[in-house]
Design a protein around this motif. Structure first.
Motif, PDB file in Angstrom:
ATOM      1  N   ASN A 327      42.267  33.691  33.858  1.00 20.67           N
ATOM      2  CA  ASN A 327      42.000  35.132  33.800  1.00 20.67           C
ATOM      3  C   ASN A 327      40.614  35.399  34.376  1.00 20.67           C
ATOM      4  OD1 ASN A 327      42.208  37.819  33.263  1.00 20.67           O
ATOM      5  ND2 ASN A 327      41.960  37.636  31.050  1.00 20.67           N
ATOM      6  N   MET A 328      40.576  35.972  35.579  1.00 24.38           N
ATOM      7  CA  MET A 328      39.314  36.175  36.290  1.00 24.38           C
ATOM      8  C   MET A 328      38.730  37.554  35.999  1.00 24.38           C
ATOM      9  SD  MET A 328      38.947  33.376  38.179  1.00 24.38           S
ATOM     10  CE  MET A 328      37.909  33.834  39.562  1.00 24.38           C
ATOM     11  N   ARG A 329      37.416  37.633  36.046  1.00 24.85           N
ATOM     12  CA  ARG A 329      36.747  38.924  35.921  1.00 24.85           C
ATOM     13  C   ARG A 329      36.971  39.740  37.190  1.00 24.85           C
ATOM     14  NH1 ARG A 329      33.169  38.708  31.615  1.00 24.85           N
ATOM     15  NH2 ARG A 329      32.585  36.600  30.933  1.00 24.85           N
ATOM     16  N   ALA A 332      34.915  39.282  40.674  1.00 24.00           N
ATOM     17  CA  ALA A 332      34.132  38.047  40.579  1.00 24.00           C
ATOM     18  C   ALA A 332      34.317  37.209  41.847  1.00 24.00           C
ATOM     19  CB  ALA A 332      34.545  37.246  39.350  1.00 24.00           C
ATOM     20  N   CYS A 444      32.743  33.619  36.211  1.00 19.59           N
ATOM     21  CA  CYS A 444      33.829  34.298  36.921  1.00 19.59           C
ATOM     22  C   CYS A 444      35.091  34.423  36.066  1.00 19.59           C
ATOM     23  CB  CYS A 444      34.163  33.573  38.218  1.00 19.59           C
ATOM     24  SG  CYS A 444      34.891  31.937  37.989  1.00 19.59           S
ATOM     25  N   ALA A 445      35.151  33.705  34.942  1.00 16.51           N
ATOM     26  CA  ALA A 445      36.326  33.743  34.073  1.00 16.51           C
ATOM     27  C   ALA A 445      36.056  34.625  32.863  1.00 16.51           C
ATOM     28  CB  ALA A 445      36.698  32.341  33.619  1.00 16.51           C
ATOM     29  N   VAL A 446      37.085  35.324  32.419  1.00 16.21           N
ATOM     30  CA  VAL A 446      36.957  36.170  31.237  1.00 16.21           C
ATOM     31  C   VAL A 446      36.752  35.307  30.000  1.00 16.21           C
ATOM     32  CG1 VAL A 446      38.154  37.840  29.754  1.00 16.21           C
ATOM     33  CG2 VAL A 446      38.316  38.031  32.252  1.00 16.21           C
ATOM     34  N   ASP A 447      37.546  34.273  29.834  1.00 20.29           N
ATOM     35  CA  ASP A 447      37.437  33.377  28.684  1.00 20.29           C
ATOM     36  C   ASP A 447      37.827  31.980  29.141  1.00 20.29           C
ATOM     37  OD1 ASP A 447      37.456  32.061  26.267  1.00 20.29           O
ATOM     38  OD2 ASP A 447      38.315  33.746  25.160  1.00 20.29           O
ATOM     39  N   ASP A 451      41.351  29.627  28.294  1.00 18.40           N
ATOM     40  CA  ASP A 451      42.270  29.224  29.363  1.00 18.40           C
ATOM     41  C   ASP A 451      42.309  27.703  29.503  1.00 18.40           C
ATOM     42  OD1 ASP A 451      42.892  31.848  29.880  1.00 18.40           O
ATOM     43  OD2 ASP A 451      41.436  32.070  31.510  1.00 18.40           O
TER      44      ASP A 451
END
Length: 495
Positions: A327-329, A332, A444-447, A451
């Protein structure tokens, strides 16, 4: 209504399925063989059969061919047959009675429409009660009395089939007359049950096949190991000094990775999920990227040597991880390398993933066209139409796969190997690798931790499912050994 994407309709109307060039450029022989394989053709033909069965006889007998960009002059026929895909369970009694007269293959059709006893797929009113039953069962060990319902998804349907096969006393339905679905969750449940049956995970929605036992065993095993995986990812990853904590919902312990495990087993069945190199194999930039991003990096020759020694394990692990969507921002920038070899696998997996999505949509469409959906004043109910308006929410395989998680785990493993080459223990090397991954990819990743934990869980689920397939002689010993040896190598390095 937005119930089904136009691709399958266009394929049948035009009589042609055109396969364009892929993101991996389609140069490898393995990719070209996969998209021409009988397994993928059978999957796509199931959608065509479901659609054609509900239309005029002209379309039931229409020739449909596949054409590939690398062989523009060659047409590969796809099978479109008149017989109903799963027989009398799926179609109204009146239509089943007249099917023999309408078919050109009367003998085989009569056999197909023979009516079995009541099944889960034939009764819809059980869904709400079964959701509550599963919720209370999940809380039983804790001795707590809670009010709630589990979500309707693949795990829910598999648990229902398992309970039905074991004749669980509290099961909401053991039989019953055919009743049309009326609620949104009932539509989704019936689509998923029929999808499991079409893909041979269940037989007549009542019992598991070897493939069904494998996916159910994998999901259950994932629930058992979720606690240890949770402890792994609750380490401080160096993102602002924050402590990452994951929680496990007892009512939803089978939730993670249902679709991913489904796709993985399809790929295992098609002999596409392995650690072998493709032909041609592209040069990897993973090790070079790590050395460039790491100040005072270990000796490059030693790192490359260890990486090459374990490359087959790393390749297999990264392909499994790439089935997890990172899950990418928004907006990003991707800070990592690209992996063309992993992109080849992604192109193969996306073909299967998209075909499964189309099949799920076609099952829902078939329900509507076979009078399997209640109508009021010749219109479908708002509950049913909302499935299309909301973009098919509730149906699986809606988000395309990408390679990000596969690359991240490759970088993680390379970091572990690099520190091991300096003489560091596996535990210390794993900690250093976590810090590196968090620094490079945490922004760059939400969490990233969540993940990554899903990737760890999917890996152990796939290994357990492959062991089940091996015990049932569905896959060979060499396939099981490949996964077991990779797990033996990877297990101490993911702590």
């Amino acid at each position: 209504m937005g119930i089904v994407s136009p691709q399958i309709v266009n394929n049948l109307a035009s009589g042609m399925l055109v396969e364009g060039n892929s993101l991996c450029n389609g140069d490898t022989q393995e990719y070209r063989n996969s998209i021409k394989s009988p397994s993928l053709f059978d999957l796509r033909s199931q959608s065509l059969n479901l659609l054609a069965w509900n239309l005029h006889r002209f379309f039931q007998n229409k020739k449909v061919t596949s054409v590939f960009w690398f062989e523009p002059g060659v047409e590969y026929p796809m099978q479109v047959q008149v017989s109903p895909p799963l027989g009398g369970r799926w179609i109204p009694d009146a239509r089943a009675a007249g099917a023999k007269e309408a078919s050109q293959n009367g003998a085989s059709e009569a056999k197909n429409i023979a009516k079995p006893g009541p099944t889960l797929a034939k009764t819809s009113s059980w869904v709400a009660d079964e959701r509550r039953r599963q919720f209370h069962t999940s809380w039983a060990d804790g001795g707590e009395e809670e009010q709630g319902e589990v979500p309707v998804d693949i795990a829910f349907c598999l648990t229902s089939v398992d309970a039905y096969a074991r004749k669980v006393k509290e099961l909401a339905v053991i039989g019953g007359e055919r009743k049309l679905p009326s609620a949104r969750n009932e539509f989704v449940a019936l689509v998923l049950l029929r999808l499991l049956e079409l893909r041979q995970f269940t037989t007549d929605s009542q019992t598991f096949t070897a493939l069904g036992k494998a996916i159910y065993r994998g999901l259950n095993h994932g629930a058992k190991v979720s606690t240890s995986i949770q402890q792994t990812v609750t380490k401080t990853l160096g993102i602002g000094g924050e402590q990452v904590v994951l929680s496990v919902d007892p009512a939803n312990v089978l939730k993670p990775n249902q679709e991913e495990l489904f796709v993985a087993l399809e790929l295992v069945r098609m002999e596409q999920l392995h650690g072998k190199e493709y032909t041609p194999t592209y040069p990897s930039t993973i090790v070079d990227t790590y050395l460039q991003q790491t100040p005072n990096a270990p000796d490059s020759a030693a790192v490359s040597k260890l990486y090459q020694q374990n490359r087959r394990h790393i390749t297999l692990i990264s392909r499994v991880f790439s089935l997890i969507i990172l899950n990418m921002r928004a907006f990003a920038t991707w800070p990592g390398p690209y992996d063309r070899n992993l992109l080849v696998f992604n192109s193969i997996a996306r073909s299967v993933h998209r075909s499964l999505r189309i099949l799920a949509e076609t099952v829902l469409l078939s329900m509507a066209m076979n009078d399997g959906i209640p109508k009021k004043d010749s219109s479908f109910s708002e509950e049913f139409l909302s499935l299309g308006v909301d973009g098919g929410i509730g149906l699986p395989f809606s988000t395309d796969l990408h390679t990000c998680m596969g690359i991240v785990v490759e970088m993680y493993v390379v970091a572990v190997v690099a520190w091991e080459s300096t003489g560091a223990t596996t535990e210390v090397a794993s900690g250093k690798a976590w810090a590196y991954i968090a620094k490079i990819y945490g922004g760059c990743a939400v969490d990233l931790a969540r993940d990554f934990s899903k990737g760890f869980m999917l890996w152990v689920q796939v290994v357990e499912a492959v062991k089940s397939l091996g015990a049932d002689k569905v896959v060979g010993k060499e396939v099981v050994d490949e996964y077991v040896k990779a797990e033996e190598w990877f297990k101490p390095r993911r702590k």
